[in-house]
Write an enzyme that holds these catalytic residues in place. Structure first.
Site, PDB file in Angstrom:
ATOM      1  N   ASN A 212       1.025  -1.421  -0.094  1.00 38.86           N
ATOM      2  CA  ASN A 212       0.335  -0.057  -0.307  1.00 38.86           C
ATOM      3  C   ASN A 212       1.118   0.911  -0.397  1.00 38.86           C
ATOM      4  OD1 ASN A 212       0.963   0.682   2.925  1.00 38.86           O
ATOM      5  ND2 ASN A 212       0.174  -1.462   2.874  1.00 38.86           N
ATOM      6  N   LYS A 291       9.346 -16.773 -10.459  1.00 43.69           N
ATOM      7  CA  LYS A 291       9.305 -15.790 -10.956  1.00 43.69           C
ATOM      8  C   LYS A 291       7.129 -16.453 -11.788  1.00 43.69           C
ATOM      9  CE  LYS A 291       8.916 -12.116 -14.673  1.00 43.69           C
ATOM     10  NZ  LYS A 291       9.503 -10.962 -15.789  1.00 43.69           N
TER      11      LYS A 291
END
Ligand code: PMT
Length: 402
Positions: A212, A291
């Site tokens: 955030n 990944k």
């Protein structure tokens, strides 16, 4: 770099007419060494000794000289400047300035700012020893001290006029030390305070995470204010690029799980817990070892609820005085009061996070603090100023509860 008590403090330095004005250029540098943001206001008398250009160069900010200068008012007007300051320091403070301050004059920029501010005022007098001893100056100083104006010096020694005695301005480093004392209070002397700050990062794979916008500024300002109040502070910090306030023990974490562990490890012997971190409510249920490769037009992530650390602390058998934050984009009061009740908190500080100038990342904020049967609004100000007010409020409610 470690933070000092003057780190991020907004110091408005008033320079009045006297030979010691030349030392104030060095004072600006010493204040900046401590991390202070310095703006300079010069009286007409001061400009006979040193030019505004000198102070502009050392402070890195425009110098303010006139009360009614349309250009300056268009930038930062005198009322804004008075509100901007965390402290007004007048060094050197001439006998004339002390007299005008004592009598509440507002006929130039510096005296007007002193009347218009709610920040503490500190003066470092400098004048001829006979002027310092005069009954008029003695009485003006007594009046100012009675009103809470802090006086640093003067020192005794040789004077520019050839006299010897009290009247020399303190050396810049002595003034810096004295000024730092303004930000110390004994409100939380000896109290152990645990604070969280910053964001958490929830990994999706080795290269990506969910997070955030928290910068940590609010929580770090609260940690600094708590240290200034005499507390023994531990700061559990998410990944941020801020310096640690002097005297604070910092524990670095990355995820909400790390934060929960760190808080539970340190909470036992603390008396106050302040949760300013923006903790993820959900984490990725399966963190990919490699990944994640692009495939198809969309992807689905499975998220699981994180532990509510604040609620867990409040639910301990012997909980500390527990203060939460509420970050809201709507219905601030309703959501904050709901969190206060639901998480069984002693206090909650609510802030809006839908205005780019407040809340996340900004240097300023505004808080509405709620507790059982009470509330107080802390209007828009720098996060440092708000943090000091919040700590005062917490200390008051904490002592009342005890
Ligand atoms: O860091 P800055 O850029 O300066 O921004 C400051 C800030 C906006 C992050 C800060 O002032 C703030 O509001 N912090 C709380 C952010 C938040 O997570 O609020 P919330 O309403 O979602 O959570 C309520 C409370 O529960 C908070 O005290 C939070 O720390 C706590 N919580 C939330 C989730 C969780 N799993 N555990 C928790 O302890």
């Amino acid at each position: 770099m470690r933070m000092t008590l003057l780190q991020n403090k907004r110091v408005l330095l008033g320079v009045t007419g006297g030979i010691a004005a030349y030392k104030s250029a060095d004072l600006v540098r010493r204040l900046k060494d401590q991390g202070a943001d310095v703006r300079v206001v010069m009286t007409a008398g001061a400009q006979s000794f040193v030019t505004p250009l000198t102070f502009q160069a050392v402070s890195g900010n425009p110098v303010h000289t006139d009360l009614l200068d349309p250009d300056a008012e268009a930038g930062m007007g005198h009322i804004e400047l008075a509100k901007w300051a965390d402290v007004i320091l007048v060094a050197p403070a001439s006998a004339n300035f002390l007299a005008r301050l004592a009598y509440g004059f507002a006929d130039d920029l510096l005296t007007t700012l002193c009347l218009a501010t709610s920040a503490p005022i500190v003066v470092a007098p400098a004048m001829n020893q006979q002027m310092w001893q005069s009954e008029a100056t003695r009485e003006n100083c007594r009046t100012l001290q009675d009103r809470g104006v802090l006086q640093l010096g003067p020192a005794k020694g040789d004077q520019a006029c050839g006299d010897v005695g009290y009247g020399r301005m303190l050396e810049p480093l002595e003034i810096v030390d004295g000024l730092a004392g303004v930000f110390k209070s004994g409100d939380l002397q000896g109290i152990k305070v645990l604070i969280t700050a910053g964001p958490t990062q929830e990994a999706m794979d080795p290269v990506r995470y969910i997070t955030n916008h928290s910068s940590g500024k609010m929580g770090y300002a609260v940690a600094q204010a708590a240290v200034e109040a005499g507390a023994d502070v531990t700061l559990v910090s998410g990944p941020v690029s801020l310096t640690t306030p002097a005297g604070v023990k910092r524990v670095d974490i990355v995820s909400a799980k790390d934060l929960a562990e760190a808080v539970m490890n340190h909470v036992e012997d603390c008396q106050i817990f302040i949760s300013a971190a923006a903790v993820a409510d959900y984490y990725c249920a399966d963190i990919a070892d490699q990944k994640i490769k692009k495939s198809g037009d969309g992807m689905t992530l499975t998220l699981k609820k994180t532990q509510d650390v604040l609620a867990s602390v409040a639910a301990l058998s012997k909980p500390p005085f527990t203060v939460g934050f509420a970050a809201e984009t709507e219905k601030l009061e309703k959501h904050a009061k709901d969190k206060l009740e639901r998480k069984a908190l002693d206090m909650i500080a609510a802030n809006r996070v839908d205005d780019p100038e407040l809340g996340f990342h900004s240097d300023e904020n505004a808080l509405h603090v709620f507790w059982q049967k009470g509330d107080q609004e802390l209007p828009r100000a720098s996060k440092q100023k708000l943090a000091r007010e919040l700590i005062k409020l917490i200390s008051k409610r904490y002592k009342k509860k005890k």
